[in-house]
Scaffold this motif. Structure first.
Motif, PDB file in Angstrom:
ATOM      1  N   LEU A  76       0.818  -1.212   0.000  1.00  0.00           N
ATOM      2  CA  LEU A  76       0.000   0.000   0.000  1.00  0.00           C
ATOM      3  C   LEU A  76       0.853   1.263   0.000  1.00  0.00           C
ATOM      4  CD1 LEU A  76      -2.847  -0.929   2.511  1.00  0.00           C
ATOM      5  CD2 LEU A  76      -2.721  -1.320   0.035  1.00  0.00           C
ATOM      6  N   THR A  77       0.300   2.310  -0.629  1.00  0.00           N
ATOM      7  CA  THR A  77       0.926   3.628  -0.588  1.00  0.00           C
ATOM      8  C   THR A  77       0.484   4.335   0.695  1.00  0.00           C
ATOM      9  OG1 THR A  77      -0.879   4.830  -1.666  1.00  0.00           O
ATOM     10  CG2 THR A  77       0.785   3.821  -3.113  1.00  0.00           C
ATOM     11  N   ALA A  78       1.209   5.380   1.058  1.00  0.00           N
ATOM     12  CA  ALA A  78       0.857   6.156   2.246  1.00  0.00           C
ATOM     13  C   ALA A  78      -0.563   6.706   2.154  1.00  0.00           C
ATOM     14  CB  ALA A  78       1.859   7.293   2.439  1.00  0.00           C
ATOM     15  N   ASP A  79      -1.038   6.978   0.941  1.00  0.00           N
ATOM     16  CA  ASP A  79      -2.394   7.495   0.755  1.00  0.00           C
ATOM     17  C   ASP A  79      -3.466   6.428   0.975  1.00  0.00           C
ATOM     18  OD1 ASP A  79      -1.321   9.971   0.099  1.00  0.00           O
ATOM     19  OD2 ASP A  79      -1.364   9.573  -2.059  1.00  0.00           O
ATOM     20  N   GLN A  80      -3.070   5.182   1.085  1.00  0.00           N
ATOM     21  CA  GLN A  80      -4.041   4.098   1.224  1.00  0.00           C
ATOM     22  C   GLN A  80      -4.250   3.646   2.669  1.00  0.00           C
ATOM     23  OE1 GLN A  80      -2.219   1.532  -1.877  1.00  0.00           O
ATOM     24  NE2 GLN A  80      -4.277   1.508  -2.770  1.00  0.00           N
ATOM     25  N   GLU A  81      -3.941   4.496   3.624  1.00  0.00           N
ATOM     26  CA  GLU A  81      -4.211   4.146   5.018  1.00  0.00           C
ATOM     27  C   GLU A  81      -5.666   3.753   5.238  1.00  0.00           C
ATOM     28  OE1 GLU A  81      -4.351   6.114   9.451  1.00  0.00           O
ATOM     29  OE2 GLU A  81      -2.896   6.928   8.029  1.00  0.00           O
ATOM     30  N   PRO A  82      -6.651   4.473   4.655  1.00  0.00           N
ATOM     31  CA  PRO A  82      -8.043   4.036   4.843  1.00  0.00           C
ATOM     32  C   PRO A  82      -8.292   2.614   4.323  1.00  0.00           C
ATOM     33  CG  PRO A  82      -7.980   6.279   4.013  1.00  0.00           C
ATOM     34  CD  PRO A  82      -6.576   5.749   3.921  1.00  0.00           C
ATOM     35  N   GLU A 151       7.511   9.164  -6.821  1.00  0.00           N
ATOM     36  CA  GLU A 151       7.354   9.910  -5.569  1.00  0.00           C
ATOM     37  C   GLU A 151       6.420   9.206  -4.587  1.00  0.00           C
ATOM     38  OE1 GLU A 151       9.077  12.757  -4.836  1.00  0.00           O
ATOM     39  OE2 GLU A 151      10.111  12.273  -6.703  1.00  0.00           O
ATOM     40  N   ALA A 152       5.703   8.174  -5.024  1.00  0.00           N
ATOM     41  CA  ALA A 152       4.786   7.468  -4.137  1.00  0.00           C
ATOM     42  C   ALA A 152       5.571   6.801  -3.009  1.00  0.00           C
ATOM     43  CB  ALA A 152       3.991   6.429  -4.919  1.00  0.00           C
ATOM     44  N   THR A 153       5.069   6.914  -1.796  1.00  0.00           N
ATOM     45  CA  THR A 153       5.750   6.338  -0.648  1.00  0.00           C
ATOM     46  C   THR A 153       4.916   5.209  -0.055  1.00  0.00           C
ATOM     47  OG1 THR A 153       4.772   7.956   0.851  1.00  0.00           O
ATOM     48  CG2 THR A 153       6.913   8.506  -0.080  1.00  0.00           C
ATOM     49  N   PRO A 154       5.579   4.220   0.523  1.00  0.00           N
ATOM     50  CA  PRO A 154       4.844   3.106   1.110  1.00  0.00           C
ATOM     51  C   PRO A 154       4.226   3.473   2.457  1.00  0.00           C
ATOM     52  CG  PRO A 154       7.188   2.790   1.418  1.00  0.00           C
ATOM     53  CD  PRO A 154       7.024   4.013   0.572  1.00  0.00           C
ATOM     54  N   LEU A 155       3.175   2.751   2.791  1.00  0.00           N
ATOM     55  CA  LEU A 155       2.560   2.864   4.108  1.00  0.00           C
ATOM     56  C   LEU A 155       3.296   1.908   5.041  1.00  0.00           C
ATOM     57  CD1 LEU A 155       0.244   4.084   5.803  1.00  0.00           C
ATOM     58  CD2 LEU A 155      -1.153   2.125   5.090  1.00  0.00           C
ATOM     59  N   GLY A 160       2.178   1.012  16.686  1.00  0.00           N
ATOM     60  CA  GLY A 160       0.724   1.026  16.752  1.00  0.00           C
ATOM     61  C   GLY A 160       0.049   2.040  15.852  1.00  0.00           C
ATOM     62  N   GLU A 161       0.808   2.653  14.936  1.00  0.00           N
ATOM     63  CA  GLU A 161       0.239   3.674  14.058  1.00  0.00           C
ATOM     64  C   GLU A 161       0.678   3.458  12.617  1.00  0.00           C
ATOM     65  OE1 GLU A 161       1.137   7.625  15.302  1.00  0.00           O
ATOM     66  OE2 GLU A 161       0.631   7.244  17.388  1.00  0.00           O
ATOM     67  N   TYR A 162      -0.162   3.897  11.697  1.00  0.00           N
ATOM     68  CA  TYR A 162       0.203   3.928  10.287  1.00  0.00           C
ATOM     69  C   TYR A 162       0.984   5.216  10.036  1.00  0.00           C
ATOM     70  CZ  TYR A 162      -3.207   0.215   9.515  1.00  0.00           C
ATOM     71  OH  TYR A 162      -3.901  -0.967   9.545  1.00  0.00           O
ATOM     72  N   VAL A 163       2.119   5.108   9.355  1.00  0.00           N
ATOM     73  CA  VAL A 163       2.943   6.274   9.043  1.00  0.00           C
ATOM     74  C   VAL A 163       3.459   6.152   7.620  1.00  0.00           C
ATOM     75  CG1 VAL A 163       3.644   6.706  11.433  1.00  0.00           C
ATOM     76  CG2 VAL A 163       5.022   5.217  10.013  1.00  0.00           C
ATOM     77  N   ALA A 164       3.774   7.302   7.028  1.00  0.00           N
ATOM     78  CA  ALA A 164       4.381   7.317   5.701  1.00  0.00           C
ATOM     79  C   ALA A 164       5.890   7.251   5.861  1.00  0.00           C
ATOM     80  CB  ALA A 164       3.985   8.582   4.940  1.00  0.00           C
ATOM     81  N   LEU A 165       6.531   6.466   5.034  1.00  0.00           N
ATOM     82  CA  LEU A 165       7.976   6.386   5.058  1.00  0.00           C
ATOM     83  C   LEU A 165       8.529   7.727   4.614  1.00  0.00           C
ATOM     84  CD1 LEU A 165      10.314   4.414   5.571  1.00  0.00           C
ATOM     85  CD2 LEU A 165      10.236   3.849   3.154  1.00  0.00           C
ATOM     86  N   GLY A 166       9.455   8.298   5.390  1.00  0.00           N
ATOM     87  CA  GLY A 166       9.996   9.620   5.105  1.00  0.00           C
ATOM     88  C   GLY A 166      10.828   9.663   3.840  1.00  0.00           C
ATOM     89  N   GLN A 167      10.843  10.803   3.221  1.00  0.00           N
ATOM     90  CA  GLN A 167      11.658  11.029   2.032  1.00  0.00           C
ATOM     91  C   GLN A 167      13.025  11.549   2.461  1.00  0.00           C
ATOM     92  OE1 GLN A 167      10.963  10.610  -1.211  1.00  0.00           O
ATOM     93  NE2 GLN A 167       8.917   9.836  -0.876  1.00  0.00           N
TER      94      GLN A 167
END
Length: 174
Positions: A76-82, A151-155, A160-167
Motif C-alpha cells: 500500500l501507498t501512504a495514501d491508502q491508510e483508509p 514519488e509514491a511512498t509506502p505505508l 501502533g500507528e500507520y505512518v508514511a515512510l519519510g523522504q
C-alpha cells in the motif's frame, strides 16, 4: 548483555517489543473475494522467487486464503491508510466498504486486485505451515506490477500507528 532464559515472554511484553519494529503494510486478497491487512509480508528467496505472509486462523479471510491456489499481495501507498484500516476491520464486507475509497477488479484467475497499490504480486501458494494461532503462507510470484509514480511512498506500521515512510533518507555510510 541480555540474560538468556528458557521461559517464553508474556504476550503483553511481546506485543510491546514488536511495536518497535517498523513494517510495510500490505493487503492480501484471495478469490471469494476475501482479504486482510498484514505487516508480516517478506521476501523469502530470490532463487526461486518466494515470499511469505502470516494469516490468523481465526480471521474472516482465513477460509478463503487457506483454500486459494492464488493470492495477491498489495503493497500500500501512504495514501491508502483508509484501505489498510478497512481490510483490518473484522466483521464487515471489506470489498463493499472499499468501493468508496477505490476500485478493484478480478484477475483472469479470479484474484481480487486493488487499484492504486504501490506494487502488486500475484502469487501461487506453495506451502502453508501452522505457527501458533497463525499460518505462515509461502508463495511463488507469477506476475507483478508496480506504481509508476517514483514519488509514491509506502505505508508503514510502527508503534501502533500507520505512518508514511519519510523522504530524503541518507544513502551514505557514517
Amino acid at each position: 548483555m541480555v540474560p538468556v532464559t528458557l521461559a517464553a515472554i508474556d504476550s503483553g511484553l511481546f506485543r510491546r517489543v514488536l511495536r518497535r519494529h517498523a513494517a510495510a503494510v500490505v493487503v492480501v486478497t484471495a478469490p471469494g473475494p476475501a482479504g486482510f491487512t498484514a505487516t508480516s509480508f517478506t521476501s523469502v528467496s530470490l532463487d526461486p522467487p518466494l515470499v511469505s505472509f502470516c494469516v490468523s486462523r481465526t480471521g474472516s479471510a482465513w477460509p478463503a486464503v487457506s483454500a486459494a491456489p492464488l493470492v495477491a499481495v498489495h503493497v500500500l501507498t501512504a495514501d491508502q491508510e483508509p484501505v489498510a484500516r478497512i481490510f483490518a476491520t473484522p466483521g464487515i464486507d471489506r470489498f463493499a466498504a472499499h468501493e468508496p475509497l477505490g476500485t478493484w477488479h478480478e484477475s483472469p484467475d479470479g484474484v481480487p486486485l486493488l487499484d492504486g497499490a504501490l506494487a502488486i504480486l500475484i502469487c501461487r501458494v506453495e506451502n502453508q505451515f501452522e505457527a501458533g494461532d497463525h499460518t505462515i503462507v509461502v508463495a511463488s510470484p507469477i506476475d507483478a506490477a508496480h506504481h509508476d509514480d517514483a514519488e509514491a511512498t509506502p505505508l508503514v506500521y510502527h508503534d501502533g500507528e500507520y505512518v508514511a515512510l519519510g523522504q530524503g533518507a541518507s544513502t551514505g555510510l557514517l
